[in-house]
Design a protein around this motif. Structure first.
Motif, PDB file in Angstrom:
ATOM      1  N   THR A 150       0.702  -1.690   0.044  1.00  0.00           N
ATOM      2  CA  THR A 150      -0.407  -0.089  -0.633  1.00  0.00           C
ATOM      3  C   THR A 150       1.642   1.223   0.184  1.00  0.00           C
ATOM      4  O   THR A 150       2.025   1.328  -0.167  1.00  0.00           O
ATOM      5  CB  THR A 150      -0.892   0.228   1.124  1.00  0.00           C
ATOM      6  N   SER A 151       0.184   2.049  -0.525  1.00  0.00           N
ATOM      7  CA  SER A 151       0.716   2.997  -0.292  1.00  0.00           C
ATOM      8  C   SER A 151       0.847   4.673   0.662  1.00  0.00           C
ATOM      9  O   SER A 151      -0.946   4.416   1.598  1.00  0.00           O
ATOM     10  CB  SER A 151       0.693   4.301  -2.006  1.00  0.00           C
ATOM     11  N   HIS A 152       1.406   5.488   1.994  1.00  0.00           N
ATOM     12  CA  HIS A 152       1.129   6.075   2.244  1.00  0.00           C
ATOM     13  C   HIS A 152       0.277   7.137   2.127  1.00  0.00           C
ATOM     14  O   HIS A 152      -0.488   7.450   2.825  1.00  0.00           O
ATOM     15  CB  HIS A 152       2.036   6.871   3.511  1.00  0.00           C
ATOM     16  N   THR A 153       0.988   7.209   1.215  1.00  0.00           N
ATOM     17  CA  THR A 153       0.057   9.356   0.395  1.00  0.00           C
ATOM     18  C   THR A 153      -1.453   8.415  -0.441  1.00  0.00           C
ATOM     19  O   THR A 153      -2.278   9.419  -0.248  1.00  0.00           O
ATOM     20  CB  THR A 153       1.180  10.104  -0.193  1.00  0.00           C
ATOM     21  N   ARG A 154      -1.112   7.673  -1.066  1.00  0.00           N
ATOM     22  CA  ARG A 154      -2.065   7.397  -2.182  1.00  0.00           C
ATOM     23  C   ARG A 154      -2.646   9.095  -3.098  1.00  0.00           C
ATOM     24  O   ARG A 154      -3.460   9.502  -3.088  1.00  0.00           O
ATOM     25  CB  ARG A 154      -3.227   6.962  -1.738  1.00  0.00           C
ATOM     26  N   ARG A 155      -2.108   9.336  -3.934  1.00  0.00           N
ATOM     27  CA  ARG A 155      -1.400  10.097  -4.529  1.00  0.00           C
ATOM     28  C   ARG A 155      -0.733   9.742  -6.011  1.00  0.00           C
ATOM     29  O   ARG A 155       0.351   9.569  -6.028  1.00  0.00           O
ATOM     30  CB  ARG A 155      -0.916  11.220  -4.080  1.00  0.00           C
ATOM     31  N   VAL A 156      -1.099  10.398  -7.057  1.00  0.00           N
ATOM     32  CA  VAL A 156      -0.345  10.830  -8.122  1.00  0.00           C
ATOM     33  C   VAL A 156       0.549  11.402  -8.126  1.00  0.00           C
ATOM     34  O   VAL A 156       0.953  11.962  -7.787  1.00  0.00           O
ATOM     35  CB  VAL A 156      -1.916  11.239  -9.206  1.00  0.00           C
ATOM     36  N   GLY A 157       1.726  10.433  -8.471  1.00  0.00           N
ATOM     37  CA  GLY A 157       3.317  10.265  -8.455  1.00  0.00           C
ATOM     38  C   GLY A 157       3.843  10.171  -7.701  1.00  0.00           C
ATOM     39  O   GLY A 157       5.124  10.849  -7.133  1.00  0.00           O
ATOM     40  N   GLU A 158       3.682   9.329  -6.604  1.00  0.00           N
ATOM     41  CA  GLU A 158       3.962   9.122  -5.326  1.00  0.00           C
ATOM     42  C   GLU A 158       3.525   7.546  -4.764  1.00  0.00           C
ATOM     43  O   GLU A 158       2.306   7.068  -5.430  1.00  0.00           O
ATOM     44  CB  GLU A 158       3.347  10.199  -4.033  1.00  0.00           C
ATOM     45  N   GLY A 159       4.736   6.936  -4.013  1.00  0.00           N
ATOM     46  CA  GLY A 159       4.365   5.815  -3.576  1.00  0.00           C
ATOM     47  C   GLY A 159       5.052   5.034  -5.195  1.00  0.00           C
ATOM     48  O   GLY A 159       4.492   5.256  -6.609  1.00  0.00           O
ATOM     49  N   VAL A 160       5.665   4.049  -5.526  1.00  0.00           N
ATOM     50  CA  VAL A 160       5.936   2.927  -6.758  1.00  0.00           C
ATOM     51  C   VAL A 160       6.798   1.981  -5.793  1.00  0.00           C
ATOM     52  O   VAL A 160       7.052   1.490  -5.257  1.00  0.00           O
ATOM     53  CB  VAL A 160       7.705   3.919  -7.262  1.00  0.00           C
ATOM     54  N   LEU A 161       6.055   0.749  -6.129  1.00  0.00           N
ATOM     55  CA  LEU A 161       6.971  -0.632  -7.102  1.00  0.00           C
ATOM     56  C   LEU A 161       7.847  -1.078  -8.129  1.00  0.00           C
ATOM     57  O   LEU A 161       7.738  -0.537  -9.104  1.00  0.00           O
ATOM     58  CB  LEU A 161       6.670  -1.521  -6.019  1.00  0.00           C
ATOM     59  N   ARG A 162       9.266  -0.426  -7.802  1.00  0.00           N
ATOM     60  CA  ARG A 162       9.943  -0.388  -9.008  1.00  0.00           C
ATOM     61  C   ARG A 162      11.493  -1.847  -8.139  1.00  0.00           C
ATOM     62  O   ARG A 162      12.299  -1.242  -7.393  1.00  0.00           O
ATOM     63  CB  ARG A 162      10.236   0.579  -9.183  1.00  0.00           C
ATOM     64  N   LEU A 163      10.881  -2.954  -9.375  1.00  0.00           N
ATOM     65  CA  LEU A 163      11.747  -4.506  -9.095  1.00  0.00           C
ATOM     66  C   LEU A 163      12.382  -4.484  -9.876  1.00  0.00           C
ATOM     67  O   LEU A 163      12.470  -4.875 -10.968  1.00  0.00           O
ATOM     68  CB  LEU A 163      10.792  -4.954  -8.454  1.00  0.00           C
ATOM     69  N   GLU A 164      13.791  -4.229 -10.126  1.00  0.00           N
ATOM     70  CA  GLU A 164      14.890  -4.580 -11.370  1.00  0.00           C
ATOM     71  C   GLU A 164      15.861  -5.944 -10.704  1.00  0.00           C
ATOM     72  O   GLU A 164      16.686  -6.179 -12.033  1.00  0.00           O
ATOM     73  CB  GLU A 164      15.551  -2.862 -10.896  1.00  0.00           C
ATOM     74  N   GLY A 165      15.575  -6.304  -9.648  1.00  0.00           N
ATOM     75  CA  GLY A 165      16.142  -7.682  -9.664  1.00  0.00           C
ATOM     76  C   GLY A 165      15.924  -8.822 -10.044  1.00  0.00           C
ATOM     77  O   GLY A 165      14.667  -9.012 -10.393  1.00  0.00           O
ATOM     78  N   ASP A 166      15.985 -10.510  -9.384  1.00  0.00           N
ATOM     79  CA  ASP A 166      14.981 -10.808  -9.674  1.00  0.00           C
ATOM     80  C   ASP A 166      14.119 -10.713  -8.639  1.00  0.00           C
ATOM     81  O   ASP A 166      14.261 -10.814  -6.997  1.00  0.00           O
ATOM     82  CB  ASP A 166      16.558 -12.115  -8.768  1.00  0.00           C
ATOM     83  N   THR A 167      12.093 -11.050  -8.961  1.00  0.00           N
ATOM     84  CA  THR A 167      11.894 -10.662  -8.608  1.00  0.00           C
ATOM     85  C   THR A 167      11.092 -12.187  -8.625  1.00  0.00           C
ATOM     86  O   THR A 167      10.402 -12.858  -9.615  1.00  0.00           O
ATOM     87  CB  THR A 167      11.398  -9.685  -9.242  1.00  0.00           C
ATOM     88  N   THR A 168      10.130 -12.043  -7.416  1.00  0.00           N
ATOM     89  CA  THR A 168       9.361 -12.729  -7.224  1.00  0.00           C
ATOM     90  C   THR A 168       7.836 -12.501  -6.624  1.00  0.00           C
ATOM     91  O   THR A 168       8.128 -11.875  -5.866  1.00  0.00           O
ATOM     92  CB  THR A 168       9.366 -14.315  -6.125  1.00  0.00           C
ATOM     93  N   LEU A 169       6.884 -12.516  -7.512  1.00  0.00           N
ATOM     94  CA  LEU A 169       5.622 -11.827  -6.948  1.00  0.00           C
ATOM     95  C   LEU A 169       4.732 -12.775  -7.453  1.00  0.00           C
ATOM     96  O   LEU A 169       4.119 -13.293  -8.138  1.00  0.00           O
ATOM     97  CB  LEU A 169       4.873 -10.972  -7.848  1.00  0.00           C
ATOM     98  N   ARG A 170       3.581 -13.223  -5.897  1.00  0.00           N
ATOM     99  CA  ARG A 170       2.860 -14.645  -6.132  1.00  0.00           C
ATOM    100  C   ARG A 170       2.275 -14.217  -4.931  1.00  0.00           C
ATOM    101  O   ARG A 170       2.338 -13.878  -3.294  1.00  0.00           O
ATOM    102  CB  ARG A 170       3.425 -16.082  -5.884  1.00  0.00           C
ATOM    103  N   ALA A 171       0.424 -14.247  -5.148  1.00  0.00           N
ATOM    104  CA  ALA A 171      -0.561 -13.757  -4.012  1.00  0.00           C
ATOM    105  C   ALA A 171      -0.097 -12.316  -3.908  1.00  0.00           C
ATOM    106  O   ALA A 171       0.301 -12.322  -2.489  1.00  0.00           O
ATOM    107  CB  ALA A 171      -0.354 -15.258  -2.863  1.00  0.00           C
ATOM    108  N   VAL A 172      -0.024 -11.171  -4.853  1.00  0.00           N
ATOM    109  CA  VAL A 172       0.722 -10.054  -4.016  1.00  0.00           C
ATOM    110  C   VAL A 172      -1.199  -8.592  -4.656  1.00  0.00           C
ATOM    111  O   VAL A 172      -1.525  -9.445  -5.451  1.00  0.00           O
ATOM    112  CB  VAL A 172       1.707  -9.348  -4.607  1.00  0.00           C
ATOM    113  N   VAL A 173      -1.860  -8.356  -3.510  1.00  0.00           N
ATOM    114  CA  VAL A 173      -1.900  -7.013  -3.872  1.00  0.00           C
ATOM    115  C   VAL A 173      -1.423  -5.258  -3.829  1.00  0.00           C
ATOM    116  O   VAL A 173      -1.485  -4.898  -2.648  1.00  0.00           O
ATOM    117  CB  VAL A 173      -3.858  -6.252  -2.192  1.00  0.00           C
ATOM    118  N   VAL A 174      -1.532  -5.113  -4.729  1.00  0.00           N
ATOM    119  CA  VAL A 174      -0.700  -3.654  -5.074  1.00  0.00           C
ATOM    120  C   VAL A 174      -1.662  -2.354  -4.976  1.00  0.00           C
ATOM    121  O   VAL A 174      -2.757  -1.847  -6.009  1.00  0.00           O
ATOM    122  CB  VAL A 174      -0.110  -4.037  -6.485  1.00  0.00           C
ATOM    123  N   ASP A 175      -2.161  -1.887  -3.630  1.00  0.00           N
ATOM    124  CA  ASP A 175      -3.443  -0.709  -3.743  1.00  0.00           C
ATOM    125  C   ASP A 175      -2.894   0.780  -3.593  1.00  0.00           C
ATOM    126  O   ASP A 175      -2.289   1.259  -2.268  1.00  0.00           O
ATOM    127  CB  ASP A 175      -3.866  -1.766  -2.328  1.00  0.00           C
TER     128      ASP A 175
END
Length: 877
Positions: free
Chosen positions: A352-377
């Motif tokens: 989740t994001s602390h601010t919930r605003r356009v342009g703020e909060g990001v999930l940027r994953l550039e390495g070895d990544t596993t996303l399984r059973a995840v909610v991005v809000d």
């Protein structure tokens, strides 16, 4: 120098001490926590702001600190621990090359304005779990058949009444079920964490998908014990009620209760309601489902009408309702769930994001990544960056729901330069920014690496402000292939921006393969909202269904429609949702190359409507292109202008059944004066009632077009009425004599077959039938009967349409349109599908564990690299 008096210096020292204290306090509240060459378990940060010290150095960890994981440091957050960073300053968690971060669900990861970033060479594992229905005490890291269960009876509104709209729907299990099943349901419901867990509907088999399979919902409550075994879920597909998308607001996503204004009998397709606010502006129920009474059977809405005395809908199902309903009966507008649909519950890692605003909060994953059973809000990206970006890889991605991505003019999720063979399995994207100026977000953007083959399986979007899937890659060299399977896009935001189901039209020669796609009113109104922007490279989209066409056609009228290496096969178009006041944005309801398709129940009243076929494809460096349409059916289509025009075209085995012009009168099919290489082979133009607005069926009145016109066995019947001049109109004997003739032209029951002066000039003498030549028009069997003399001369279309129900039709609970008898191979396939469905129903009746494996099986490997390099086409924003 003269010394200052103490009474002057003391206040200055006090001020300095206060300043230094403030700086020290700010430093303590704004520290830089780091770790390196260590491994530890972190219990995260609590809502109070206190954080576990664990192995962090250089700080006393608090919620407003920076956290940096350096090389050699490995941090793990165990299940049931949260990382809640309520950060006033712009802080982030960063994982550097050689470091790793792992978090198991259930748990919440709340990021600050700069979000969570992982460098290339890092390792990030965000993994929730799937609650086992077979063993409710277990929550497994992988989705297995044991996690699936059969949905209970769907109660449209939790309290039984939703006159003003209900945001919660109830699933209820009957006390009449077996004691063993009820005991398992009780244990299962008791283990669910309300407001944290997620309900997802799923398909166990490709040939038995539920209407809403693939989409996910927040769980709002459970009921335990006899008579109260219930599971409640939020139908709006939103997590925080603070997010209310501009283009498709939360109030429009609720379940609406409606009242039938008049009785309907079995087979009725038009339902009229007492309510006058079902259709509001350009937001209406097209693409949603209607159920009436206590039935678990819902019907997809293909079109809607705004009337002052009560709004109405047209059902997509040509069979209509299965039972009668009296006037005053209650109906509900929802998303088509029904008892027995397969589902699972996941306990996710909730980002989740602390601010919930356009342009703020990001999930940027550039390495070895596993996303399984995840909610991005509620992540907002940064400027024009995506809310979630995964790149470099390798990637393990499955069952991720992106809710309310606040990414302005960018994607909810971007996959970028991943290793060859990367695959995304089950991505759900719903919602977008709340402000109209920001409400332009893509569902998924894939930017590929050179010569790679990628796959996306199970992509589900709803309420997008722009394109649902975008493919981008750069450079003139071939960049490999993308293979998509099981893609569904629900109603899009309005007016939106472009809003294609697929935007492949980028300056690259990527090879594209897409199979099994469903769009329910998923495009936009902005004038460029066609369904597909074809790739500049070779491609094929097959087994596609579009319900609720908008203003742009399957492809637009411009140059990106003219790649002859891009084909559409086995597709259907049903119903319409056209803004009659929007004069811009039109296209073709077929592709440049189309085979085995149908278009029915489409109404476009504009003077420049989308068309069944479009002439004169533009030459944009590809050379002259020929439109090729084969084995197609156009049924009950009404357009405000010319339905079909051709200039370079091969039309074969096409049925034009009850096609109307509701604007200026004219022909149905016109051969343009600049035509070149036009072939009209075995066409059938048939009318069960007097045609509307037609002066002729086929018109080629231009002498300079006649030498390039080949006429081969058309059949024209039922063209009667005061407006009809003649079924065929070749204008002059010279035109008729110059055309190339093969099989004879056949006529039956027309006002006039052709001008008496022109008819003798036909190169092959026409044949006029004495009786109806068709097998059974009432059953849509407009193929010529074997005993008809017209069959012997070979005129009229043969088999055409979609021969059997594919994945999209089964999801939409529809039978495809098909004219002609099925081949032996097709009949065997239909019988096999029917037997498989019966076997599955029997398995379902024996309980959840008898189910077959989940529906994420792999097809053969993706298509190879691009073939012939074609001139690039511009991406359509």
């Amino acid at each position: 120098m003269r010394r200052r008096s103490w009474w002057v210096v003391a206040p200055l020292l006090a001020l300095a001490w206060l300043a230094s204290s403030a700086i020290a306090e700010r430093a303590r509240a704004d520290e830089f926590c780091r770790c390196e060459s260590a491994s530890f378990r972190w219990r995260g940060c609590a809502e109070s702001g206190s954080c576990d010290a664990a192995g962090w150095t250089s700080c006393t960890p608090t919620a407003d600190d920076d956290y940096e994981i350096r090389a050699g440091c490995h941090v793990s957050v165990s299940a049931r621990d949260d990382v809640l960073l309520a950060i006033p300053p712009p802080r982030r968690i960063a994982v550097r090359a050689g470091g790793s971060f792992a978090m198991q669900g259930p748990g919440e990861l709340r990021v600050g304005p700069l979000g969570f970033a992982a460098d290339a060479g890092s390792v990030v594992r965000l993994t929730g779990c799937f609650r086992s229905f077979a063993d409710p005490a277990q929550c497994a890291p992988e989705l297995s058949p044991d996690a699936l269960f059969a949905a209970g009876r769907i109660v449209p509104c939790r309290d039984g009444s939703c006159d003003q709209g209900a945001d919660v729907v109830r699933m209820q299990w009957s006390a009449a079920a077996s004691p063993a099943l009820l005991a398992r349901v009780d244990a299962y419901l008791a283990g669910i964490r309300v407001a944290r867990d997620v309900l997802c509907f799923w398909q166990e088999r490709d040939d038995f998908p539920g209407a809403d399979s693939g989409y996910c919902y927040k769980i709002r409550g459970v009921g335990l014990g006899p008579g109260a075994r219930t599971l409640d879920f939020d139908v709006r597909q939103v997590w925080s009620t603070a997010s209310d998308q501009a283009g498709y607001p939360l109030a429009r996503r609720t379940v609406r209760e409606l009242t039938l204004a008049q009785p309907v009998g079995p087979g009725a397709r038009v339902l009229r309601f007492a309510e006058t606010d079902l259709v509001v502006g350009r937001i209406d129920p097209v693409g949603r489902w209607i159920r009436c009474g206590q039935s678990q059977r819902a019907y997809l809405v293909a079109a809607a009408s705004d009337f002052p005395d009560g709004d109405g809908v047209l059902l997509a199902d040509a069979r209509g309702v299965a039972q009668a309903y009296g006037g005053g009966a209650r109906c509900h507008l929802d998303w088509g769930w029904s008892e027995g649909d397969r589902a699972f519950v996941m306990a996710p890692v909730h980002v989740t994001s602390h601010t919930r605003r356009v342009g703020e909060g990001v999930l940027r994953l550039e390495g070895d990544t596993t996303l399984r059973a995840v909610v991005v809000d509620g992540l907002g990206g940064s400027g024009r960056e995506p809310a979630v970006q995964v790149r470099n890889g390798p990637l393990d991605f499955a069952h991720v729901w992106v809710v309310d991505p606040l990414a302005q003019d960018h994607a909810a999720l971007q996959a970028d330069d991943l290793p060859c063979g990367s695959r995304i399995r089950h991505l759900v994207v719903t919602g977008g920014p709340a402000s109209p100026e920001h409400d332009k977000n893509y569902g998924m953007l894939w930017t590929g690496g050179p010569h790679c083959s990628y796959r996306v399986e199970h992509l589900y979007t709803r309420f997008m402000g722009d394109d649902n899937f975008v493919l981008e890659s750069t450079g003139a060299d071939p960049v490999g292939a993308i293979d998509l399977r099981w893609v569904q896009a629900g109603p899009g935001a309005r007016p939106g921006d472009s809003g294609q189901l697929f935007d492949f039209g980028t300056p690259n020669p990527t090879a594209v393969s897409s199979a099994d796609a469903l769009c329910t009113a998923c495009t936009s109104d902005d004038g460029r909202g066609s369904l597909i922007a074809p790739s500049a490279g070779p491609g094929e989209v097959s087994d596609l269904l579009w319900v609720g066409t908008r203003i742009g056609g399957i492809v637009a009228s411009g140059d990106d429609a003219n790649n002859p290496d891009f084909a559409l096969r086995r597709f259907g178009v049903i119903g319409s949702n056209v803004d009659a006041n929007n004069p811009v944005g039109w296209g073709s309801l077929t592709g440049l190359v189309s085979d085995s398709f149908y278009v029915r129940d489409v109404v476009d009243p504009r003077a420049n409507p989308s068309r069944l076929c479009v002439g004169r494809p533009l030459d944009v460096g590809l050379g002259p292109q020929t439109r090729s349409l084969s084995r197609g059916v156009f049924l009950d289509v009404a357009l405000g202008g010319l339905p079909c025009e051709v200039s370079r075209a091969q039309l074969s085995d096409l049925y034009f059944l009850d096609v109307a012009r509701i604007g200026e009168a004219g022909p149905l099919l016109l051969v343009r004066p600049w035509a070149s290489d036009v072939v009209l082979r075995t066409l059938t133009l048939a009318f069960r009632r007097s045609p509307v607005g037609l002066t002729s069926g086929v018109s080629a009145p231009y002498a300079d077009a006649a030498p390039t016109l080949r006429i081969d066995g058309p059949l024209l019947t039922g063209l009667r009425g005061d407006a009809v001049e003649s079924a065929m109109n070749l204008e002059t004997p010279s035109n008729a004599a110059q055309a190339h003739w093969e099989r004879p032209t056949c006529f039956f029951d027309n006002e006039r077959d052709e001008s008496p002066a022109v008819l003798p000039a036909y190169g092959v003498a026409p044949v006029v039938a004495a009786a109806s030549p068709f097998v059974d028009p009432d059953a849509l069997r407009f193929d010529v009967a074997p005993a008809s003399p017209l069959r012997a001369v070979g005129c009229g279309a043969g088999r055409a349409g979609v021969p059997r129900a594919n994945w999209a039709h089964r999801k939409a609970k529809l039978e495809p349109v098909y004219v002609g008898s099925a081949s032996p191979l097709e009949r065997r396939a239909e019988l096999g599908a029917a037997l498989a469905a019966v076997a599955l129903l029997r398995a379902l009746s024996r309980g959840s564990r008898a189910a077959s494996p989940r529906g994420t099986g792999c097809r053969a490997g993706g298509r190879g690299g691009a073939r012939t390099l074609r001139a690039p086409t511009a991406r359509r924003d």
